[in-house]
Write a protein that holds these residues in place. Structure first.
Motif, PDB file in Angstrom:
ATOM      1  N   GLY A 175       0.787  -1.069  -0.033  1.00 36.31           N
ATOM      2  CA  GLY A 175      -0.067  -0.006  -0.066  1.00 36.31           C
ATOM      3  C   GLY A 175       1.017   1.175  -0.133  1.00 36.31           C
ATOM      4  N   PRO A 176       0.303   2.454   0.390  1.00 38.89           N
ATOM      5  CA  PRO A 176       1.069   3.630   0.220  1.00 38.89           C
ATOM      6  C   PRO A 176       2.155   3.404   1.319  1.00 38.89           C
ATOM      7  N   ALA A 177       3.241   4.083   0.990  1.00 38.05           N
ATOM      8  CA  ALA A 177       4.344   4.084   1.984  1.00 38.05           C
ATOM      9  C   ALA A 177       4.084   4.371   3.594  1.00 38.05           C
ATOM     10  N   LYS A 178       3.237   5.418   3.650  1.00 41.10           N
ATOM     11  CA  LYS A 178       3.061   6.054   4.954  1.00 41.10           C
ATOM     12  C   LYS A 178       2.193   5.208   5.590  1.00 41.10           C
ATOM     13  N   SER A 179       1.141   4.458   4.947  1.00 45.37           N
ATOM     14  CA  SER A 179       0.057   3.615   5.734  1.00 45.37           C
ATOM     15  C   SER A 179       0.610   2.144   6.075  1.00 45.37           C
ATOM     16  N   VAL A 180       1.568   1.656   5.207  1.00 47.26           N
ATOM     17  CA  VAL A 180       2.183   0.317   5.511  1.00 47.26           C
ATOM     18  C   VAL A 180       3.233   0.628   6.523  1.00 47.26           C
ATOM     19  N   LEU A 181       3.840   1.697   6.378  1.00 43.49           N
ATOM     20  CA  LEU A 181       5.081   1.772   7.327  1.00 43.49           C
ATOM     21  C   LEU A 181       4.766   2.244   8.715  1.00 43.49           C
ATOM     22  N   ASN A 182       3.510   3.296   8.896  1.00 44.22           N
ATOM     23  CA  ASN A 182       2.893   3.806  10.056  1.00 44.22           C
ATOM     24  C   ASN A 182       1.740   3.141  10.664  1.00 44.22           C
ATOM     25  N   GLN A 183       0.960   2.339   9.744  1.00 42.66           N
ATOM     26  CA  GLN A 183      -0.339   1.823  10.399  1.00 42.66           C
ATOM     27  C   GLN A 183      -0.315   0.476   9.790  1.00 42.66           C
ATOM     28  N   PRO A 184       0.613  -0.413   9.863  1.00 42.92           N
ATOM     29  CA  PRO A 184       0.881  -1.832   9.245  1.00 42.92           C
ATOM     30  C   PRO A 184      -0.297  -2.486   9.770  1.00 42.92           C
ATOM     31  N   GLN A 185      -1.261  -3.236   8.885  1.00 40.68           N
ATOM     32  CA  GLN A 185      -2.356  -4.267   9.280  1.00 40.68           C
ATOM     33  C   GLN A 185      -2.113  -5.503   9.790  1.00 40.68           C
ATOM     34  N   HIS A 186      -1.302  -6.274   9.219  1.00 39.70           N
ATOM     35  CA  HIS A 186      -0.867  -7.543   9.553  1.00 39.70           C
ATOM     36  C   HIS A 186       0.227  -7.660  10.678  1.00 39.70           C
ATOM     37  N   ALA A 187      -0.057  -8.858  11.263  1.00 39.22           N
ATOM     38  CA  ALA A 187       0.776  -9.030  12.494  1.00 39.22           C
ATOM     39  C   ALA A 187       2.278  -9.185  12.238  1.00 39.22           C
ATOM     40  N   ARG A 188       2.422  -9.699  11.007  1.00 38.95           N
ATOM     41  CA  ARG A 188       3.829 -10.085  10.564  1.00 38.95           C
ATOM     42  C   ARG A 188       4.427  -8.681  10.101  1.00 38.95           C
ATOM     43  N   THR A 189       3.727  -7.808   9.515  1.00 37.30           N
ATOM     44  CA  THR A 189       4.303  -6.760   9.327  1.00 37.30           C
ATOM     45  C   THR A 189       4.720  -5.708  10.308  1.00 37.30           C
TER      46      THR A 189
END
Ligand code: ATP
Ligand code: MG
Lengths: 217, 243
Positions: B218-232
């Motif tokens: 997803g967008p960099a900000k959202s993956v890095l700041n609000q990762p959805q998956h436990a593994r992330t």
């Protein structure tokens, strides 16, 4: 000692004609073995199963046969199969084939010493296999290969004397002929040994030069 | 301009890519993150045909990547690669490294290629190093030469495989700032990296890969700041707070 010098001046001209043939056999078989060795080595690293298998098998066959037997085969057996070679041709061919196996192993070691990452970098800018070899691998492999190559040259110079077994009147055979007709074994063979040594020394110095240059890198 | 559809790849019995589907648009900067051994390098290497893949499709500008087909040369001249360990040709100077592809693969006129090569070395801040051989350069300088070499092909996209991982920490910044400029100039880039700061600032999108699958993107900000998956979440926690 004086007797030796007298013999030397007497025999030297005849021995020099032997030297000429020794040089011809050595250079001829050196060129042939280099060309063949490069072909075997490139086949070996081609990554194509048939080629590398063929080359590996051939190298082992060649290594397993004594040079002298190879020479006899070319000179005495080939005529029966319809291919007649002069003694000189058979000598160059035989030594060239015999040494192509050692040349190939040396070249292969040099090629395989080049970092795989560079080969990938070459591929990544669109170079094909042959272009990668020519522009990236071989220029660097040469530096690795040179010192052993010099040693092979020295061995070939000395092994060119095996051509005497199929009547090539090179230095060793000329010496033997003079010795058996004059019975001056000591003078003649000392002279022959010194002449081989004289030819080897420049090559030995060349190897030293290659090795030094290799160390600087 | 780069499209991967259900790409599978095994080394022997081990499947390292288990159905990768992703795309990179023109001008986009995509960062690929994930733990060691997750298949990040393998994805890049499949895109420019350094590695074959077993199933699925990889398309570059609509052309299917097939490393055994002649078309691979055209794809490789359009998609350049920058390696973790630089992989410069040590027997050629910096400038010769840069113009090698233009001169000998693309057969450009010599004067033109040299002129552009010098300009590219200047662009990466190494104008005065054009006659140096790689062993005389620092890691950061070597990597910038490698970037210039990639640019010299006038590629449509550049793949970076952990371009700063082999560098001393104080040299990382020079390389990243060159990459950041490229991104600003609109270059399409796929960057495998552990530099989360770079990913957050420069990337348009981030892919998180684990065990040969894309776990999250997803967008960099959202993956890095609000990762959805436990593994992330777990991976980012370990990268950002190693102690
Ligand atoms: N040539 C190969 N032969 C066999 N296995 C390989 C080969 N290349 C990679 N692998 C395996 O494939 C898996 C994925 O490797 P890859 O290099 O793509 O991981 P990565 O995500 O780039 O890891 P890293 O962060 O350590 O670079 C690893 O388990 C690796 O051991
Ligand atoms: Mg990797």
């Amino acid at each position: 000692m004086q007797a030796f010098w007298r013999d030397a001046t007497e025999f030297l001209p005849i021995l020099m004609s032997g030297v000429a043939l020794t040089v011809i056999v050595t250079i001829g078989s050196l060129l042939l073995s280099t060309a063949l060795g490069l072909v075997w080595a490139l086949m070996r690293v081609s990554g194509i199963g048939v080629f590398s298998g063929f080359s590996a098998g051939l190298i082992n066959v060649i290594r397993g046969i004594p040079i002298i037997v190879l020479l006899f085969y070319l000179y005495f057996v080939m005529p029966e199969l319809g291919l007649t070679l002069t003694a000189l041709q058979a000598a160059i061919l035989g030594l060239g084939i015999a040494y192509s196996a050692y040349q190939a192993e040396n070249f292969r070691a040099g090629i395989e010493a080049i970092d795989k990452g560079q080969i990938e970098a070459a591929q990544a800018i669109g170079m094909g296999w042959w272009q990668t070899m020519r522009r990236v691998v071989l220029p660097q492999a040469v530096k690795i290969v040179l010192p052993p190559y010099g040693n092979i040259m020295i061995m070939m110079l000395k092994d060119s004397s095996q051509a005497s077994t199929i009547t090539v009147a090179e230095l060793a055979l000329q010496g033997k002929l003079i010795a058996s007709s004059t019975f001056k074994n000591t003078s003649v063979f000392t002279l022959v040994a010194l002449m081989y040594l004289t030819m080897s020394i420049p090559l030995i110095l060349l190897v030293r030069h290659f090795e030094k240059r290799g160390d600087q890198k | 301009m780069i499209e991967l559809t259900n790409v599978h790849k095994s080394f022997g019995k081990v499947e390292v890519l288990k159905g990768i589907t992703a795309s990179v648009e023109k001008g986009e900067v995509v960062c690929v993150i994930g733990p060691s051994g997750s298949g990040k390098s393998t994805i890049l290497r499949c895109i420019n045909g350094l590695e074959s893949y077993d199933r699925g499709d990889i398309l570059v500008e609509g052309a299917r990547v097939d490393r055994s087909a002649p078309s691979i040369v055209a794809i490789r001249t359009q998609v350049s690669m920058v390696f973790q360990r630089f992989n410069l040709f040590p027997h050629r100077t910096a400038l010769e490294n840069v113009v090698e592809g233009p001169l000998y693969v693309k057969k450009e006129p010599r004067a033109e290629a040299l002129e552009r090569g010098r300009a590219l070395l200047a662009q990466v801040g190494l104008a005065e190093k054009s006659d140096s051989y790689p062993p005389q350069l620092s890691g950061g300088q070597q990597q910038r030469v490698a970037i210039a070499r990639a640019l010299a092909m006038q590629p449509k996209a550049i793949l970076f495989d952990e371009p700063t991982s082999a560098l001393d920490p104080e040299l990382v910044g020079d390389v990243l700032s060159v990459m950041r400029k490229l991104a600003d100039d609109g270059m399409t880039m796929v960057v495998v990296t552990h530099e989360m700061g770079f990913a957050g600032d420069v990337a348009d999108r981030v892919l998180f890969i684990d065990g040969g699958v894309i776990v999250e993107q997803g967008p960099a900000k959202s993956v890095l700041n609000q990762p959805q998956h436990a593994r992330t979440q777990d991976f980012l926690r370990r990268v950002l707070h190693p102690l």
